[in-house]
Design a protein around this motif. Structure first.
Motif, PDB file in Angstrom:
ATOM      1  N   ILE A 202     -15.469  12.187  27.509  1.00 20.20           N
ATOM      2  CA  ILE A 202     -15.692  13.121  26.387  1.00 20.20           C
ATOM      3  C   ILE A 202     -16.461  14.384  26.763  1.00 20.20           C
ATOM      4  O   ILE A 202     -16.610  15.289  25.939  1.00 20.20           O
ATOM      5  N   HIS A 203     -16.931  14.455  28.008  1.00 24.02           N
ATOM      6  CA  HIS A 203     -17.633  15.662  28.474  1.00 24.02           C
ATOM      7  C   HIS A 203     -17.217  15.959  29.919  1.00 24.02           C
ATOM      8  O   HIS A 203     -17.306  15.079  30.775  1.00 24.02           O
ATOM      9  N   ASN A 204     -16.764  17.177  30.173  1.00 24.40           N
ATOM     10  CA  ASN A 204     -16.410  17.603  31.541  1.00 24.40           C
ATOM     11  C   ASN A 204     -15.432  16.638  32.210  1.00 24.40           C
ATOM     12  O   ASN A 204     -15.623  16.228  33.364  1.00 24.40           O
ATOM     13  N   PHE A 205     -14.394  16.271  31.484  1.00 29.16           N
ATOM     14  CA  PHE A 205     -13.428  15.288  31.993  1.00 29.16           C
ATOM     15  C   PHE A 205     -12.747  15.777  33.264  1.00 29.16           C
ATOM     16  O   PHE A 205     -12.603  15.025  34.223  1.00 29.16           O
ATOM     17  N   SER A 206     -12.328  17.026  33.272  1.00 29.50           N
ATOM     18  CA  SER A 206     -11.664  17.589  34.455  1.00 29.50           C
ATOM     19  C   SER A 206     -11.864  19.093  34.473  1.00 29.50           C
ATOM     20  O   SER A 206     -12.480  19.666  33.570  1.00 29.50           O
ATOM     21  N   ALA A 207     -11.314  19.730  35.485  1.00 31.66           N
ATOM     22  CA  ALA A 207     -11.444  21.191  35.613  1.00 31.66           C
ATOM     23  C   ALA A 207     -10.743  21.910  34.455  1.00 31.66           C
ATOM     24  O   ALA A 207     -11.109  23.037  34.105  1.00 31.66           O
ATOM     25  N   THR A 208      -9.746  21.263  33.879  1.00 26.42           N
ATOM     26  CA  THR A 208      -8.964  21.906  32.809  1.00 26.42           C
ATOM     27  C   THR A 208      -9.206  21.323  31.424  1.00 26.42           C
ATOM     28  O   THR A 208      -8.871  21.946  30.415  1.00 26.42           O
TER      29      THR A 208
END
Length: 316
Positions: A202-208
Motif C-alpha cells: 500500500i506504500h511505494n509498491f513499485s517505481a510506477t
C-alpha cells in the motif's frame, strides 16, 4: 460441556495418517486416556474468554512445525545469551502461550511425565479450529519435544511478502505439496495482521505504482487509512479476513475479489494450479475443510524432538 463433547465426537471426520509415520492415533490410549478431553476443555474455556485464542494457537502450531518440525521449540523461553524462537522477529506477536501452560498443568496432574508439549500444541490447534467453526480431525500422537530453540532460525518461516516460487520452495522443503500450501494458507481466515506485514502493498509498491495494482482500489484505500505511511499507531493493523474469528472459506473469496492482505495471499493466483485451488475452496467450504484437515495432519506429523518436557517453557 456440550462444546467439549462436540469436539470429541467429531474428530473422526478426517483420519488420514501419513504412511511410514511413527505417530499413532491411540498413542496415549492407556497412559493418558483423558488427554483429548482435558485439552478440549482448557482450550474451550480460554476461547470463551478471548476470541483471539484460536487464531493464536493455530499460528503458534504452524510456526512451531516449520522450524525443526513439530517439537514445541516455539514454546521454549530465551535463556542467558540464547534467544529462543518466540523472541525472533516473526514470532514477537505470538500470544496465548498461557493456554498451553494451563493444558500442560492439567495433563501433568492426570498423567505426569507422559504427554509431550508438542502433542498438546497439535491437539490445541485442532480444537481451536473446530471451536471457530472449522473442521476437526483425529490427531496422530507421539511427538517428542525438542531441546533447541533459536531466534535466528525463524528466518526459515515463509514471509507475508513471499512470491509463489518462494512459497512452493518453503513448503516442498518440508514435504508439503502445492495443495497443502493453498489449503494451509486458508488458516489466514483467523486472525489479525499488523501494518508492517502488508505495508509493501500500500506504500511505494513499485517505481510506477504506489499501491499494488492487484488490490481492489477501495480496499487499498481502507488499508492506507488504517496504516498511513506517517504517524502510524504502534499496534495498527486489520483482521486478515472479514470474519476473523470464524473458520470459513471467506479468505479465498477475498483473494478472488482483490481483497487479500498479504503479497503471499495474492501470489496464490499466480499459477494455474494454485489459482484453481483458490477458486475451488472459494466455491466449496466442504472441499476446503477436507483439504485443510488432511494438510494439517500431514504438517503436524513432521517431528524431530527428543524428550517429554515437564515444563513447556524449559528443557528438562
Amino acid at each position: 460441556m456440550d462444546i467439549i463433547i462436540a469436539v470429541m465426537s467429531s474428530i473422526i471426520l478426517f483420519s488420514v495418517v501419513p504412511s511410514g509415520n511413527s505417530l499413532g492415533l491411540n498413542y496415549y490410549e492407556k497412559t493418558c486416556p483423558d488427554l483429548e478431553f482435558i485439552v478440549a476443555k482448557v482450550v474451550s474455556e480460554a476461547t470463551s474468554k478471548d476470541k483471539t485464542v484460536p487464531a493464536a494457537l493455530l499460528r503458534m502450531h504452524f510456526h512451531d512445525c516449520f522450524i525443526r518440525g513439530c517439537d514445541a521449540s516455539v514454546l521454549l523461553n530465551s535463556k542467558g545469551s540464547n534467544k529462543a524462537e518466540k523472541d525472533g522477529p516473526p514470532n514477537i506477536s505470538l500470544h496465548a502461550f498461557y493456554v498451553i501452560d494451563n493444558v500442560k498443568s492439567e495433563v501433568e496432574k492426570a498423567c505426569p511425565g507422559v504427554v509431550s508439549c508438542a502433542d498438546i500444541l497439535a491437539l490445541a490447534a485442532r480444537d481451536a479450529v473446530f471451536l471457530s467453526g472449522g473442521p476437526s480431525w483425529d490427531v496422530p500422537k507421539g511427538r517428542k519435544d525438542g531441546r533447541t530453540s533459536a531466534a535466528s532460525e525463524t528466518r526459515q518461516l515463509p514471509a507475508p511478502t513471499f512470491n509463489i516460487s518462494q512459497l512452493q520452495q518453503s513448503f516442498s522443503q518440508r514435504g508439503l505439496s502445492t495443495e497443502d500450501l493453498v489449503a494451509l494458507s486458508g488458516g489466514h481466515t483467523l486472525g489479525f495482521s499488523h501494518c508492517s506485514s502488508f505495508q509493501n502493498r500500500i506504500h511505494n509498491f513499485s517505481a510506477t505504482n504506489d499501491v499494488d495494482p492487484s488490490l481492489n482500489p477501495s480496499f487499498a484505500g481502507k488499508l492506507k487509512s488504517i496504516c498511513p505511511l506517517k504517524n502510524q499507531a504502534k499496534n495498527a493493523g486489520t483482521t486478515i479476513d472479514p470474519s476473523s474469528t470464524t473458520f470459513d472459506n471467506t479468505y479465498f473469496k477475498a483473494i478472488l475479489q482483490g481483497m487479500s492482505i498479504f503479497s503471499s495471499d495474492q501470489a496464490l493466483l499466480d499459477t494455474p494450479k494454485t489459482k484453481e485451488l483458490v477458486s475451488k475452496f472459494a466455491t466449496s467450504k466442504e472441499a476446503f475443510f477436507k483439504y485443510f484437515a488432511n494438510s494439517m495432519i500431514k504438517m503436524s506429523s513432521i517431528n524431530g524432538g527428543q524428550e517429554v518436557r515437564k515444563d513447556c517453557r524449559v528443557v528438562n
